[in-house]
Write a protein that holds these residues in place. Structure first.
Motif, PDB file in Angstrom:
ATOM      1  N   ALA A   1       1.910  -1.552  -0.098  1.00 53.49           N
ATOM      2  CA  ALA A   1       2.319  -1.912  -1.512  1.00 53.49           C
ATOM      3  C   ALA A   1       1.001  -2.276  -2.208  1.00 53.49           C
ATOM      4  O   ALA A   1       0.874  -2.404  -3.667  1.00 53.49           O
ATOM      5  CB  ALA A   1       3.155  -2.953  -1.790  1.00 53.49           C
TER       6      ALA A   1
ATOM      7  N   LEU B   1       0.022  13.312  -2.535  1.00 52.89           N
ATOM      8  CA  LEU B   1      -0.071  12.008  -1.619  1.00 52.89           C
ATOM      9  C   LEU B   1      -0.327  12.875  -0.333  1.00 52.89           C
ATOM     10  O   LEU B   1      -1.033  12.258   0.398  1.00 52.89           O
ATOM     11  CB  LEU B   1       1.613  11.777  -1.195  1.00 52.89           C
ATOM     12  CG  LEU B   1       1.678  10.710  -0.362  1.00 52.89           C
ATOM     13  CD1 LEU B   1       0.825   9.419  -0.995  1.00 52.89           C
ATOM     14  CD2 LEU B   1       3.385  10.233  -0.522  1.00 52.89           C
TER      15      LEU B   1
ATOM     16  N   LEU C   1       3.041   5.467   6.275  1.00 52.24           N
ATOM     17  CA  LEU C   1       3.226   6.363   5.201  1.00 52.24           C
ATOM     18  C   LEU C   1       4.048   7.325   5.408  1.00 52.24           C
ATOM     19  O   LEU C   1       5.175   7.944   4.800  1.00 52.24           O
ATOM     20  CB  LEU C   1       2.008   6.302   4.316  1.00 52.24           C
ATOM     21  CG  LEU C   1       2.119   7.354   3.149  1.00 52.24           C
ATOM     22  CD1 LEU C   1       3.052   6.492   2.120  1.00 52.24           C
ATOM     23  CD2 LEU C   1       0.699   7.605   2.544  1.00 52.24           C
TER      24      LEU C   1
ATOM     25  N   GLU D   1      -2.219  -0.847  -1.893  1.00 49.57           N
ATOM     26  CA  GLU D   1      -2.825   0.300  -2.057  1.00 49.57           C
ATOM     27  C   GLU D   1      -2.681   1.170  -3.413  1.00 49.57           C
ATOM     28  O   GLU D   1      -2.018   1.820  -3.829  1.00 49.57           O
ATOM     29  CB  GLU D   1      -2.747   1.274  -1.021  1.00 49.57           C
ATOM     30  CG  GLU D   1      -2.973   0.992   0.488  1.00 49.57           C
ATOM     31  CD  GLU D   1      -4.226   0.679   0.844  1.00 49.57           C
ATOM     32  OE1 GLU D   1      -5.159   1.293  -0.161  1.00 49.57           O
ATOM     33  OE2 GLU D   1      -4.740   0.222   1.949  1.00 49.57           O
ATOM     34  N   ALA D   2      -3.777   0.850  -4.375  1.00 48.13           N
ATOM     35  CA  ALA D   2      -3.675   1.367  -5.588  1.00 48.13           C
ATOM     36  C   ALA D   2      -3.797   3.049  -5.406  1.00 48.13           C
ATOM     37  O   ALA D   2      -3.056   3.625  -6.480  1.00 48.13           O
ATOM     38  CB  ALA D   2      -4.653   0.835  -6.726  1.00 48.13           C
ATOM     39  N   THR D   3      -4.880   3.473  -5.034  1.00 44.55           N
ATOM     40  CA  THR D   3      -4.937   4.851  -4.830  1.00 44.55           C
ATOM     41  C   THR D   3      -3.823   5.656  -4.185  1.00 44.55           C
ATOM     42  O   THR D   3      -3.293   6.615  -4.661  1.00 44.55           O
ATOM     43  CB  THR D   3      -6.181   5.135  -3.797  1.00 44.55           C
ATOM     44  OG1 THR D   3      -7.196   4.540  -4.281  1.00 44.55           O
ATOM     45  CG2 THR D   3      -6.595   6.701  -3.998  1.00 44.55           C
ATOM     46  N   LEU D   4      -3.232   4.832  -3.361  1.00 41.68           N
ATOM     47  CA  LEU D   4      -1.827   5.515  -2.713  1.00 41.68           C
ATOM     48  C   LEU D   4      -0.806   5.503  -3.816  1.00 41.68           C
ATOM     49  O   LEU D   4      -0.014   6.775  -3.829  1.00 41.68           O
ATOM     50  CB  LEU D   4      -1.399   4.587  -1.615  1.00 41.68           C
ATOM     51  CG  LEU D   4       0.019   4.668  -0.984  1.00 41.68           C
ATOM     52  CD1 LEU D   4       0.403   5.992  -0.496  1.00 41.68           C
ATOM     53  CD2 LEU D   4       0.370   3.668  -0.256  1.00 41.68           C
ATOM     54  N   LEU D   5      -0.461   4.637  -4.511  1.00 38.05           N
ATOM     55  CA  LEU D   5       0.463   4.559  -5.544  1.00 38.05           C
ATOM     56  C   LEU D   5       0.151   5.739  -6.604  1.00 38.05           C
ATOM     57  O   LEU D   5       0.990   6.424  -7.142  1.00 38.05           O
ATOM     58  CB  LEU D   5       0.489   3.354  -6.225  1.00 38.05           C
ATOM     59  CG  LEU D   5       0.932   2.170  -5.158  1.00 38.05           C
ATOM     60  CD1 LEU D   5       1.048   0.588  -5.979  1.00 38.05           C
ATOM     61  CD2 LEU D   5       2.400   2.229  -4.700  1.00 38.05           C
ATOM     62  N   ASN D   6      -1.166   5.675  -6.901  1.00 34.19           N
ATOM     63  CA  ASN D   6      -1.352   6.914  -7.851  1.00 34.19           C
ATOM     64  C   ASN D   6      -1.172   8.199  -7.338  1.00 34.19           C
ATOM     65  O   ASN D   6      -0.705   9.254  -8.168  1.00 34.19           O
ATOM     66  CB  ASN D   6      -2.959   6.834  -8.240  1.00 34.19           C
ATOM     67  CG  ASN D   6      -3.347   5.509  -9.216  1.00 34.19           C
ATOM     68  OD1 ASN D   6      -2.388   5.000  -9.768  1.00 34.19           O
ATOM     69  ND2 ASN D   6      -4.281   5.186  -9.006  1.00 34.19           N
TER      70      ASN D   6
ATOM     71  N   LEU E   1       0.962   8.941  -5.158  1.00 31.75           N
ATOM     72  CA  LEU E   1       2.446   9.124  -5.103  1.00 31.75           C
ATOM     73  C   LEU E   1       3.049   9.347  -6.323  1.00 31.75           C
ATOM     74  O   LEU E   1       3.932  10.376  -6.424  1.00 31.75           O
ATOM     75  CB  LEU E   1       3.048   7.615  -4.809  1.00 31.75           C
ATOM     76  CG  LEU E   1       4.568   7.743  -4.539  1.00 31.75           C
ATOM     77  CD1 LEU E   1       5.111   8.673  -3.710  1.00 31.75           C
ATOM     78  CD2 LEU E   1       5.009   6.211  -4.130  1.00 31.75           C
ATOM     79  N   VAL E   2       2.695   8.825  -7.319  1.00 29.33           N
ATOM     80  CA  VAL E   2       3.017   9.168  -8.494  1.00 29.33           C
ATOM     81  C   VAL E   2       2.645  10.785  -9.164  1.00 29.33           C
ATOM     82  O   VAL E   2       3.448  11.357  -9.673  1.00 29.33           O
ATOM     83  CB  VAL E   2       2.246   8.081  -9.747  1.00 29.33           C
ATOM     84  CG1 VAL E   2       2.752   8.901 -11.451  1.00 29.33           C
ATOM     85  CG2 VAL E   2       2.905   6.790  -9.496  1.00 29.33           C
TER      86      VAL E   2
END
Length: 261
Positions: free
Chosen positions: A52, A214, A234, A54-59, A61-62
């Motif tokens: 939760a 992702l 993940l 990980e900003a790069t991960l969330l980006n 994912l989007v």
């Protein structure tokens, strides 16, 4: 006790060989240590909690959600009309057209990706999410056509003929008669093509540029041993999501087949 036949034994061994490595992925995602090996050091949910933050991960994912959704809608929209034409009509070059649509399934992904990269750059389209969407639409189209062809195969054409006899036009008949019957197939196509796009790596790696999806993000992380536990967590979540989507898609496909019988 009934003995297994040679074919049954082969099928069981094949499934074990295919799925046991996949099942190890969620198992090691709960490992308290950073080394992927037996014996397991302990059990923890820490790697899932860290995702939760990980900003790069969330980006990424989007980005994958955007690309997957748009590619699924585009490929299903085109696949709907292509499947109807292939099932319902006879025309010159029909077999050739079907072969062209299915070609991305047999051409190596790296060949398709490099060719599309050269093509897009030559027309002024730099690597971006738009390029990935176009590439994934091409890749997902054969899946959409295959699913929707099965939805149209057993469609009772007399229903459309009855609508024409009652004064309905082509588009009104398609909207009010054909679409409601093949909706389960459409939903199944959307779910499958979304999954295909969401999990695809090679095209995204070549075409995403500075906006990684992702799978590209995951590939960039597995090179660092310290990031491996997070990647396993993940991957486990993605595995669960993919299985759920495919199960739902299969349910809709069966519903569509039962509806057309």
């Amino acid at each position: 006790m009934k003995r297994l036949s040679g074919l049954q034994t082969y099928a069981i061994l094949y499934l074990v060989f295919l799925y046991v490595p996949v099942l190890l992925l969620p198992l090691f995602s709960f490992n308290d240590g950073t080394i992927v090996a037996f014996p397991i050091k302990g059990w923890t949910l820490e790697w899932y909690r860290q995702l939760a933050g990980e900003a790069t991960l969330l980006n990424s994912l989007v980005n994958s959600l955007i690309v997957g959704s748009v590619a699924a809608l585009l490929s299903t929209s085109m696949g709907l009309f292509a499947a109807r034409a292939f099932v319902r009509y006879q025309f010159t070059g029909k077999r050739f057209s079907e072969g062209i649509v299915m070609l991305p399934l047999v051409v190596p992904g790296i060949i398709v990706a490099s060719s599309m990269l050269v093509l897009f750059i030559s027309v002024g389209l730099r690597p971006s999410l738009t390029a990935v969407i176009l590439g994934h639409t091409l890749l997902a189209l054969p899946f959409s056509v295959s699913i929707l062809k099965s939805a149209f195969d057993d469609f009772d054409i007399s229903l459309e003929e009855a609508a024409f006899d009652l004064g309905s036009g082509v588009w009104e008949t398609f909207r009010r008669v054909t679409l409601p019957i093949v909706v389960p197939g459409i939903v199944s196509s959307i779910l499958v093509t979304f999954t295909v796009s969401f999990d695809e790596f090679v095209l995204a790696f070549f075409l995403s540029g500075n906006d990684p999806t992702l799978p590209v993000y995951i590939w960039s992380q597995i090179r660092f041993p310290a990031k491996l536990p997070n990647t396993l967590a993940l991957g486990s979540l993605l595995l669960l999501a993919s299985v759920l989507l495919l199960v739902v898609a299969e349910l809709f496909r069966r519903r569509s087949s039962n509806k057309l019988v």
